[in-house]
Design a protein around this motif. Structure first.
Motif, mmCIF file in Angstrom:
data_model
loop_
_atom_site.group_PDB
_atom_site.id
_atom_site.type_symbol
_atom_site.label_atom_id
_atom_site.label_comp_id
_atom_site.label_asym_id
_atom_site.label_seq_id
_atom_site.Cartn_x
_atom_site.Cartn_y
_atom_site.Cartn_z
ATOM 1 N N ASN A 180 -13.513 12.659 -26.041
ATOM 2 C CA ASN A 180 -15.022 12.327 -25.824
ATOM 3 C C ASN A 180 -15.888 13.215 -26.160
ATOM 4 O O ASN A 180 -17.261 12.917 -25.752
ATOM 5 N N ILE A 181 -15.643 14.345 -26.748
ATOM 6 C CA ILE A 181 -16.652 15.090 -26.979
ATOM 7 C C ILE A 181 -17.671 14.900 -27.772
ATOM 8 O O ILE A 181 -18.896 15.336 -27.661
ATOM 9 N N ASP A 182 -17.606 13.707 -28.798
ATOM 10 C CA ASP A 182 -18.668 13.409 -29.632
ATOM 11 C C ASP A 182 -19.706 12.698 -28.762
ATOM 12 O O ASP A 182 -20.933 12.520 -29.290
ATOM 13 N N ASP A 183 -19.346 12.110 -27.820
ATOM 14 C CA ASP A 183 -19.963 11.360 -27.115
ATOM 15 C C ASP A 183 -21.447 12.045 -26.149
ATOM 16 O O ASP A 183 -22.346 11.660 -26.050
ATOM 17 N N ILE A 184 -20.893 13.319 -26.091
ATOM 18 C CA ILE A 184 -22.225 14.152 -25.405
ATOM 19 C C ILE A 184 -23.233 14.309 -26.523
ATOM 20 O O ILE A 184 -24.646 14.078 -26.235
ATOM 21 N N VAL A 185 -23.009 14.478 -27.750
ATOM 22 C CA VAL A 185 -24.094 14.285 -28.742
ATOM 23 C C VAL A 185 -24.904 13.165 -28.835
ATOM 24 O O VAL A 185 -26.261 13.016 -28.634
ATOM 25 N N VAL A 186 -24.030 12.012 -28.747
ATOM 26 C CA VAL A 186 -24.675 10.613 -28.593
ATOM 27 C C VAL A 186 -25.550 10.325 -27.446
ATOM 28 O O VAL A 186 -26.821 10.035 -27.314
ATOM 29 N N GLY A 208 -25.108 15.169 -21.137
ATOM 30 C CA GLY A 208 -25.935 15.009 -22.412
ATOM 31 C C GLY A 208 -27.520 14.808 -22.143
ATOM 32 O O GLY A 208 -28.295 15.316 -22.578
ATOM 33 N N ARG A 209 -27.639 14.781 -20.635
ATOM 34 C CA ARG A 209 -29.026 14.774 -20.025
ATOM 35 C C ARG A 209 -29.335 16.241 -20.137
ATOM 36 O O ARG A 209 -30.527 16.748 -20.380
ATOM 37 N N TYR A 210 -28.493 17.201 -19.532
ATOM 38 C CA TYR A 210 -28.840 18.648 -19.800
ATOM 39 C C TYR A 210 -29.140 19.213 -21.177
ATOM 40 O O TYR A 210 -30.079 19.853 -21.073
ATOM 41 N N PHE A 211 -28.329 18.861 -21.930
ATOM 42 C CA PHE A 211 -28.613 19.323 -23.392
ATOM 43 C C PHE A 211 -29.888 18.693 -23.924
ATOM 44 O O PHE A 211 -31.020 19.445 -24.599
ATOM 45 N N ALA A 212 -30.274 17.428 -23.617
ATOM 46 C CA ALA A 212 -31.552 16.825 -23.870
ATOM 47 C C ALA A 212 -32.651 17.407 -23.296
ATOM 48 O O ALA A 212 -33.909 17.376 -23.938
ATOM 49 N N PRO A 270 -30.169 7.253 -35.737
ATOM 50 C CA PRO A 270 -29.670 6.527 -36.735
ATOM 51 C C PRO A 270 -28.668 6.939 -37.533
ATOM 52 O O PRO A 270 -27.585 6.252 -37.944
ATOM 53 N N VAL A 271 -28.889 8.258 -38.011
ATOM 54 C CA VAL A 271 -27.874 8.835 -38.767
ATOM 55 C C VAL A 271 -26.652 8.981 -38.075
ATOM 56 O O VAL A 271 -25.372 8.758 -38.502
ATOM 57 N N VAL A 272 -26.496 9.260 -36.994
ATOM 58 C CA VAL A 272 -25.271 9.561 -35.920
ATOM 59 C C VAL A 272 -24.678 8.052 -35.846
ATOM 60 O O VAL A 272 -23.540 7.875 -36.045
ATOM 61 N N LEU A 273 -25.375 7.317 -35.301
ATOM 62 C CA LEU A 273 -24.869 5.683 -35.111
ATOM 63 C C LEU A 273 -24.123 5.236 -36.418
ATOM 64 O O LEU A 273 -23.170 4.684 -36.405
ATOM 65 N N ILE A 274 -24.970 5.258 -37.509
ATOM 66 C CA ILE A 274 -24.440 4.805 -38.876
ATOM 67 C C ILE A 274 -23.354 5.515 -39.290
ATOM 68 O O ILE A 274 -22.354 4.854 -39.577
ATOM 69 N N GLY A 275 -23.238 6.734 -38.886
ATOM 70 C CA GLY A 275 -22.120 7.799 -39.290
ATOM 71 C C GLY A 275 -21.044 7.196 -38.549
ATOM 72 O O GLY A 275 -19.897 7.096 -38.940
ATOM 73 N N ILE A 276 -21.026 7.109 -37.193
ATOM 74 C CA ILE A 276 -20.187 6.862 -36.240
ATOM 75 C C ILE A 276 -19.428 5.270 -36.797
ATOM 76 O O ILE A 276 -18.336 5.111 -36.884
ATOM 77 N N GLY A 277 -20.399 4.439 -36.985
ATOM 78 C CA GLY A 277 -19.968 2.955 -37.380
ATOM 79 C C GLY A 277 -19.001 3.180 -38.670
ATOM 80 O O GLY A 277 -18.080 2.437 -38.818
ATOM 81 N N LEU A 278 -19.703 3.814 -39.570
ATOM 82 C CA LEU A 278 -18.806 3.853 -41.276
ATOM 83 C C LEU A 278 -17.546 4.665 -40.860
ATOM 84 O O LEU A 278 -16.532 4.363 -41.498
#
Length: 198
Positions: free
Chosen positions: A17-23, A157-161, A179-187
């Motif tokens: 789940n490390i990628d979830d922190i960025v999202v 996630g809140r802390y970093f933001a 959008p870039v991250v979401l589209i990248g995850i989807g692709l």
């Protein structure tokens, strides 16, 4: 319950789940200054992750809810949300950050849940064999540890933001990055799963 099992469960959660922190940080940036943002993101993250756990537990006990061939198509969820966010960012490109923020309603529970669930296809693939070999007690420990750590992930996630440098960068570029991250995850989900013969 041994510390080894707790440690393995925590490590497994962190690695998958490390990628979830960025999202999550991007979602917090999207909802900055809006009432209820933390609640919406936390509820969405828990709802999406609960869906992942339900599928993984069901598959581990032999009741497959999604055929393996359907899992890659979960990538369509973040892809669609990313395209929607990209269209919104393009339409609002001439406005200031404040104007964009005023027009944007912030992240919804459903959007966060959909992205979390869709991004969890790899999690399901990892969790199923672990749950199947852990037995009922070990599976229960993993589920409890995972659910506790979801709260830690939302807080991270809140802390970093909200760090000044990160918040400034997300404020300036978040409407483009999301959008870039979401589209990248989807692709990535679609391509790695071989959806549409990719």
């Amino acid at each position: 319950m041994s510390l080894g099992v707790l440690g393995r469960a925590a490590g497994l959660f962190a690695v998958t789940n490390i990628d979830d922190i960025v999202v999550l940080a991007l979602f917090f940036a999207q909802g900055a200054g809006r009432r209820g943002t933390t609640r919406s993101i936390a509820l969405g993250q828990y709802a999406g992750f609960a869906g992942i756990l339900v599928v993984a537990v069901a598959a581990a006990v032999g009741a497959t809810l999604l055929p393996d061939s359907a899992v890659p198509y979960l990538g369509l969820l973040p892809l669609a949300l990313g395209v929607r966010a990209a269209v919104r960012a393009w339409r609002d490109r001439g406005g200031t950050d404040e104007e964009r923020s005023a027009r944007d309603g912030g992240p919804t529970v459903l959007a966060v849940a959909a992205v979390t669930f869709a991004n969890g296809g790899d999690n399901i693939g990892v969790y199923v064999p672990v749950f199947a070999t852990a037995g009922v007690g070990g599976m229960a420990v993993h589920v409890v540890v995972f659910l506790v750590l979801v709260a830690l992930w939302v807080a991270a996630g809140r802390y970093f933001a909200t760090r000044p440098a990160v918040a400034e960068a997300l404020s300036r570029w978040g409407h483009v990055l999301l959008p870039v991250v979401l589209i990248g995850i989807g692709l990535l989900i679609l391509v790695e799963g071989g959806a549409f013969g990719l």
